[in-house]
Structure formats: structure tokens, C-alpha cells
Design a protein around this motif. Structure first.
Motif, PDB file in Angstrom:
ATOM      1  N   ILE A  67       0.870  -1.168   0.000  1.00 17.30           N
ATOM      2  CA  ILE A  67       0.000   0.000   0.000  1.00 17.30           C
ATOM      3  C   ILE A  67       0.914   1.227   0.000  1.00 17.30           C
ATOM      4  N   GLY A  68       0.909   1.992  -1.097  1.00 18.78           N
ATOM      5  CA  GLY A  68       1.910   3.028  -1.265  1.00 18.78           C
ATOM      6  C   GLY A  68       1.369   4.443  -1.269  1.00 18.78           C
ATOM      7  N   ALA A  69       2.107   5.359  -0.633  1.00 21.93           N
ATOM      8  CA  ALA A  69       1.820   6.790  -0.667  1.00 21.93           C
ATOM      9  C   ALA A  69       2.703   7.432  -1.731  1.00 21.93           C
ATOM     10  N   SER A  70       2.081   8.106  -2.679  1.00 30.84           N
ATOM     11  CA  SER A  70       2.824   8.610  -3.832  1.00 30.84           C
ATOM     12  C   SER A  70       2.495  10.085  -4.121  1.00 30.84           C
ATOM     13  N   VAL A  71       3.129  10.988  -3.400  1.00 31.86           N
ATOM     14  CA  VAL A  71       3.925  10.796  -2.192  1.00 31.86           C
ATOM     15  C   VAL A  71       3.285  11.584  -1.062  1.00 31.86           C
ATOM     16  N   GLY A  95       1.345  -3.889   8.159  1.00 35.66           N
ATOM     17  CA  GLY A  95       2.752  -3.712   7.812  1.00 35.66           C
ATOM     18  C   GLY A  95       3.049  -3.671   6.327  1.00 35.66           C
ATOM     19  N   ARG A  96       2.051  -3.383   5.500  1.00 33.36           N
ATOM     20  CA  ARG A  96       2.276  -3.376   4.040  1.00 33.36           C
ATOM     21  C   ARG A  96       2.515  -1.986   3.470  1.00 33.36           C
ATOM     22  N   LEU A  97       2.612  -0.963   4.307  1.00 33.38           N
ATOM     23  CA  LEU A  97       2.756   0.399   3.817  1.00 33.38           C
ATOM     24  C   LEU A  97       4.153   0.653   3.275  1.00 33.38           C
ATOM     25  N   VAL A  98       4.216   1.337   2.134  1.00 35.52           N
ATOM     26  CA  VAL A  98       5.452   1.927   1.612  1.00 35.52           C
ATOM     27  C   VAL A  98       5.212   3.429   1.559  1.00 35.52           C
ATOM     28  N   LEU A  99       6.046   4.193   2.246  1.00 36.25           N
ATOM     29  CA  LEU A  99       5.800   5.619   2.395  1.00 36.25           C
ATOM     30  C   LEU A  99       6.699   6.420   1.469  1.00 36.25           C
ATOM     31  N   GLY A 100       6.139   6.777   0.294  1.00 30.61           N
ATOM     32  CA  GLY A 100       6.804   7.788  -0.498  1.00 30.61           C
ATOM     33  C   GLY A 100       6.709   9.120   0.231  1.00 30.61           C
ATOM     34  N   LEU A 101       7.771   9.886   0.228  1.00 30.53           N
ATOM     35  CA  LEU A 101       7.821  11.133   0.984  1.00 30.53           C
ATOM     36  C   LEU A 101       8.366  12.246   0.107  1.00 30.53           C
ATOM     37  N   GLY A 102       7.754  13.429   0.218  1.00 27.34           N
ATOM     38  CA  GLY A 102       8.227  14.547  -0.572  1.00 27.34           C
ATOM     39  C   GLY A 102       7.819  15.873   0.027  1.00 27.34           C
ATOM     40  N   TRP A 176      14.783   5.681  -3.353  1.00 25.65           N
ATOM     41  CA  TRP A 176      14.693   6.902  -4.144  1.00 25.65           C
ATOM     42  C   TRP A 176      13.535   6.734  -5.104  1.00 25.65           C
ATOM     43  N   PHE A 177      12.630   7.730  -5.184  1.00 25.37           N
ATOM     44  CA  PHE A 177      11.357   7.561  -5.874  1.00 25.37           C
ATOM     45  C   PHE A 177      11.088   8.754  -6.790  1.00 25.37           C
ATOM     46  N   PRO A 178      11.841   8.917  -7.884  1.00 23.40           N
ATOM     47  CA  PRO A 178      11.574   9.992  -8.831  1.00 23.40           C
ATOM     48  C   PRO A 178      10.420   9.624  -9.756  1.00 23.40           C
ATOM     49  N   SER A 179       9.839  10.620 -10.394  1.00 23.06           N
ATOM     50  CA  SER A 179       8.753  10.395 -11.340  1.00 23.06           C
ATOM     51  C   SER A 179       9.051  11.072 -12.669  1.00 23.06           C
ATOM     52  N   LEU A 180       8.517  10.473 -13.729  1.00 24.97           N
ATOM     53  CA  LEU A 180       8.582  11.038 -15.078  1.00 24.97           C
ATOM     54  C   LEU A 180      10.013  11.346 -15.486  1.00 24.97           C
ATOM     55  N   ILE A 181      10.872  10.340 -15.325  1.00 28.18           N
ATOM     56  CA  ILE A 181      12.243  10.467 -15.795  1.00 28.18           C
ATOM     57  C   ILE A 181      12.556   9.295 -16.727  1.00 28.18           C
ATOM     58  N   THR A 182      13.581   9.473 -17.539  1.00 30.47           N
ATOM     59  CA  THR A 182      13.948   8.464 -18.531  1.00 30.47           C
ATOM     60  C   THR A 182      14.847   7.399 -17.904  1.00 30.47           C
ATOM     61  N   PRO A 183      15.017   6.251 -18.580  1.00 28.08           N
ATOM     62  CA  PRO A 183      15.964   5.257 -18.085  1.00 28.08           C
ATOM     63  C   PRO A 183      17.385   5.804 -17.921  1.00 28.08           C
ATOM     64  N   ASP A 184      17.803   6.694 -18.811  1.00 25.96           N
ATOM     65  CA  ASP A 184      19.138   7.297 -18.672  1.00 25.96           C
ATOM     66  C   ASP A 184      19.250   8.084 -17.376  1.00 25.96           C
ATOM     67  N   ASP A 185      18.193   8.806 -17.013  1.00 25.13           N
ATOM     68  CA  ASP A 185      18.201   9.565 -15.768  1.00 25.13           C
ATOM     69  C   ASP A 185      18.219   8.621 -14.554  1.00 25.13           C
ATOM     70  N   VAL A 186      17.507   7.506 -14.662  1.00 28.80           N
ATOM     71  CA  VAL A 186      17.530   6.518 -13.589  1.00 28.80           C
ATOM     72  C   VAL A 186      18.957   6.013 -13.388  1.00 28.80           C
ATOM     73  N   ALA A 187      19.629   5.708 -14.481  1.00 29.57           N
ATOM     74  CA  ALA A 187      20.997   5.190 -14.389  1.00 29.57           C
ATOM     75  C   ALA A 187      21.940   6.211 -13.753  1.00 29.57           C
ATOM     76  N   LYS A 188      21.772   7.497 -14.104  1.00 29.95           N
ATOM     77  CA  LYS A 188      22.608   8.541 -13.504  1.00 29.95           C
ATOM     78  C   LYS A 188      22.356   8.630 -12.003  1.00 29.95           C
TER      79      LYS A 188
END
Length: 282
Positions: A67-71, A95-102, A176-188
Motif C-alpha cells: 500500500i503506497g503513498a505517492s507521495v 505492515g504493508r505500507l510503503v511511504l513515499g515522501l516529498g 529513491w522515488f523519482p517520477s517522469l524520468i527516462t531510463p538514462d536519468d535513472v541510471a545517472k
């Protein structure tokens, strides 16, 4: 193998497709997706449900999915209240929560919360520092309180792709939970993190035979976020399940452990099914 999650349907989609949150969460679980997510918005110019209530519905309707908070935006709340909401969600989800935070959202949202926009970074850092102690049930001198129920701290996934967000993720987070980025940005970003954290990526798209979907969604991203069109065009995941699987595999190869998918368009149930099919092809 990369896990796939899905953003729960918006209020407009729920009403248009006669699909309530409980049924949507169960459907995502039944087709084999790994997680369901809900955003945290106070004032965004359209009707939205409260994050804690939406995720409570999803948690009580399911047994397996995360169960995720985004974010979750702790700094627009009094910190004790934020901790109480997180602890309660962790408790009711077993205990199933994943807490995205921003610390995102426009200035109008912060004004609606009665919090100065300029204080968002400082308040977020304080929240990240004190939340683990509050969730553990410790007496926190800075606040003069302790909260019940004490719970196991959920994973903290720090949102955004900025340098500050990556630094926060390394200092305070489990992911780390970024959004709307490319695979190249993920790799960086993965190179900066150095393999120490889970990497989850928020993305969008529409699966199926609509050949115009990519251009349409990319245009929306470019307009909403001031992103160059050539960059925005690299983000939507569209096409057949096979084509979507190729795009998902590129994110996995770049270092992503979890992909959180927000659908653009209609037929939310069918989109879940196609996404699960794409995941099975990896």
C-alpha cells in the motif's frame, strides 16, 4: 525482477467507470500487480480524496499488495498528526505500507494548509528526522509527545529527482522515488546512490492499440511540467504488452527495482490487466 505497481483511479475515473477504490485495489491484486498507490493532494484545482482514507480503503480490501503513498507530504501537517496517520496506515495494512515522501505541490496547496511555502524544505527535513522515533512510540522531546500505536517503520522512499531529493534519500531513506524520468536519468541517479537504496520510478502511459497515445501523453507532460517535448516523448509507456515490456526492461536495466504506473485515459481495469501481462513477459 522489477516489481510493478499502479496508481489507484482518480475520483473522476471512479465515477466515470463505476469503480470504487476497494474494487480497484482488489483488481490490481487479483491480476498480480505488486502494489497500489494513492497521491497526497490538498488543493490541486479538482476534487481528490484524502490519502489516508484512500489507502485505508485499499488496505482493508486487499491482503497481499503493498500500500503506497505517492507521495506523502508530511510538512503540510502538524508533525504529530502526520505520524499518527502513517502509524495508523501501517497498522491497518498489517505492515504493508510503503511511504513515499516529498515536499512537493504548488504554493496554493501550502497556503491552503496554512504553511509558508518557503518553509517546506526545512519542515520536511525535520519530519524525516523525527518520524522514525514517533512511529516507534518513543517520547520525542522536541514535540513533547509519544504516539500510539507504535509500529514498524515503513520503508521511506524519497520522491523527486533533484539533487536535494537524492541527498535526502541517501541520508534518511530506504529508497529513491523519482517520477517522469527516462531510463538514462535513472541510471545517472543510481550511480549517485551507489546501490544503497531501492529505486522506484513513477511513470505514466496507456497500453493498447492507440497509436496516438504516446504523442498525446507526452504533450500533456510537456505542458504540465514545462518539459521539452523531445524529452517528454521518451517517458510514456504505450503500445502492446510486448512493447511495454521492452520499455519496462529498459528501466530495470537502468537500476529500477519498482515501477509505479499511473494510467492516462479510460478503462482502468483493462489497463491493469495489460500491465500485468507486460510484467509477465519480462
Amino acid at each position: 525482477m522489477v516489481d510493478i505497481g499502479v496508481v489507484l483511479p482518480s475520483l473522476a475515473v471512479q465515477q466515470g467507470e463505476k469503480l470504487d477504490l476497494a474494487a480497484a485495489a482488489r483488481h490490481a491484486e487479483d491480476v498480480g500487480l505488486a502494489s497500489v498507490w494513492h497521491g497526497d493532494h490538498l488543493a490541486v484545482g479538482r476534487p481528490v480524496l484524502d490519502l489516508a482514507i484512500g489507502l485505508t480503503v485499499a488496505a482493508t480490501a486487499t491482503k497481499r499488495v503493498k500500500i503506497g503513498a505517492s507521495v506523502f507530504i508530511p510538512a503540510i501537517r502538524p508533525l504529530a498528526w502526520a505520524a499518527k496517520q502513517v502509524a495508523s496506515l501501517q497498522y491497518v495494512s498489517n505492515g504493508r505500507l510503503v511511504l513515499g515522501l516529498g515536499s512537493g505541490g504548488g504554493a496554493k496547496q501550502w497556503a491552503a494548509a496554512g504553511v509558508p511555502f518557503a518553509q517546506r524544505g526545512q519542515r520536511t527535513d525535520v519530519a524525516l528526522r523525527l518520524l522514525p522515533r514517533l512511529l516507534a512510540g518513543d517520547h520525542v522531546e522536541e514535540l513533547g509527545v509519544e504516539l500510539a500505536p507504535a509500529v514498524t517503520r515503513p520503508p521511506f522512499w524519497i520522491g523527486n529527482a533533484s539533487t536535494i531529493a537524492i541527498e535526502r534519500a541517501v541520508r534518511y531513506g530506504d529508497g529513491w522515488f523519482p517520477s517522469l524520468i527516462t531510463p538514462d536519468d535513472v541510471a545517472k541517479g543510481a550511480r549517485k546512490i551507489g546501490g544503497r537504496l531501492t529505486i522506484a520510478v513513477g511513470t505514466t502511459g496507456r497500453l493498447g492499440p492507440d497509436e496516438d497515445a504516446r504523442a498525446e501523453i507526452a504533450m500533456g507532460i510537456a505542458e504540465a511540467y514545462g518539459m521539452p517535448m523531445d524529452r517528454a516523448a521518451k517517458i510514456p509507456i504505450t503500445g502492446t504488452a510486448e512493447q511495454a515490456a521492452e520499455r519496462i526492461a529498459a528501466y530495470q536495466a537502468a537500476g529500477a527495482d519498482h515501477l509505479v504506473f499511473g494510467f492516462s485515459g479510460s478503462d482502468w481495469r483493462k489497463q491493469c490487466e495489460l500491465l500485468a501481462e507486460a510484467r509477465s513477459l519480462l
